[in-house]
Motif scaffolding. Structure first.
Motif, PDB file in Angstrom:
ATOM      1  N   GLY A  30       9.494  -4.876   0.996  1.00 49.28           N
ATOM      2  CA  GLY A  30       8.827  -4.480   2.231  1.00 49.28           C
ATOM      3  C   GLY A  30       7.893  -3.297   2.129  1.00 49.28           C
ATOM      4  N   GLY A  66       3.732  -7.469   1.344  1.00 48.17           N
ATOM      5  CA  GLY A  66       4.040  -8.807   1.854  1.00 48.17           C
ATOM      6  C   GLY A  66       4.651  -9.710   0.800  1.00 48.17           C
ATOM      7  N   GLU A  96       3.477  -1.206   4.268  1.00 49.32           N
ATOM      8  CA  GLU A  96       4.804  -1.691   4.643  1.00 49.32           C
ATOM      9  C   GLU A  96       4.690  -2.963   5.469  1.00 49.32           C
ATOM     10  OE1 GLU A  96       6.936   0.921   7.294  1.00 49.32           O
ATOM     11  OE2 GLU A  96       5.110   1.429   8.381  1.00 49.32           O
ATOM     12  N   VAL A  97       5.736  -3.751   5.404  1.00 46.66           N
ATOM     13  CA  VAL A  97       5.835  -4.957   6.217  1.00 46.66           C
ATOM     14  C   VAL A  97       6.336  -4.552   7.599  1.00 46.66           C
ATOM     15  CG1 VAL A  97       7.037  -7.161   6.511  1.00 46.66           C
ATOM     16  CG2 VAL A  97       6.240  -6.465   4.242  1.00 46.66           C
ATOM     17  N   SER A 100       8.045 -10.161   9.343  1.00 42.29           N
ATOM     18  CA  SER A 100       7.835 -11.282   8.417  1.00 42.29           C
ATOM     19  C   SER A 100       8.658 -12.486   8.852  1.00 42.29           C
ATOM     20  CB  SER A 100       8.194 -10.890   6.982  1.00 42.29           C
ATOM     21  OG  SER A 100       9.571 -10.629   6.873  1.00 42.29           O
ATOM     22  N   ALA A 105       3.578 -12.517   6.720  1.00 37.63           N
ATOM     23  CA  ALA A 105       4.071 -11.182   7.036  1.00 37.63           C
ATOM     24  C   ALA A 105       2.929 -10.369   7.630  1.00 37.63           C
ATOM     25  CB  ALA A 105       4.597 -10.499   5.775  1.00 37.63           C
ATOM     26  N   THR A 107       1.507  -6.716   8.019  1.00 32.70           N
ATOM     27  CA  THR A 107       1.652  -5.478   7.258  1.00 32.70           C
ATOM     28  C   THR A 107       0.711  -4.414   7.781  1.00 32.70           C
ATOM     29  OG1 THR A 107      -0.004  -6.233   5.654  1.00 32.70           O
ATOM     30  CG2 THR A 107       2.291  -6.726   5.141  1.00 32.70           C
TER      31      THR A 107
END
Length: 134
Positions: A30, A66, A96-97, A100, A105, A107
């Motif tokens: 992540g 992702g 960062e994610v 998802s 995802a 981000t």
């Protein structure tokens, strides 16, 4: 092989990343951190980082973040806001994610410029990363 080492091996296979001198310095599920030295070849005519370099960092860092939760991925879309000219020695992209699912995802990435030991936010991006697994 740990995830950071695996990510660094993948980065070595990306010719453009090698051209600009990108380094993957953080990578976990992540999250990803991509850095590069801000040398003259990466600056525009006013002496600060070219916007394309910042966009590259955001794109690649978000793809790593992702990919850490989806596997093999590509960027589906991204948006970047430039907050201030990146004047300094090093660029640091922290991605960062946010959310998802099975195929994509969402981000985000903040990009900082390091100047005299101080980090300043110079750009913020958001993107959608798409799984290309079959």
């Amino acid at each position: 092989m740990d995830i950071l080492k695996m990510g660094q091996e993948i980065l070595k296979t990306q010719p453009f990343s090698q051209l600009v001198g990108a380094e993957l310095t953080g990578f976990e599920p992540g999250q990803a951190v991509l850095e590069l030295e801000l040398r003259d070849a990466l600056k525009q005519q006013h002496g600060f980082a070219h916007g394309g370099v910042l966009a590259y960092l955001a794109d690649n860092a978000m793809t790593y973040a992702g990919g850490s939760v989806l596997g093999n991925v590509l960027t589906q879309e991204m948006k970047i806001n430039y907050a201030r000219p990146a004047i300094g020695d090093r660029l640091i992209a922290r991605a960062e994610v946010i959310s998802s699912g099975k195929r994509q995802a969402v981000t985000r990435c903040d990009i900082f410029v390091l100047n005299d030991g101080e980090e300043k936010l110079c750009a913020a991006a958001q993107g959608t990363i798409l799984s290309v697994e079959k």
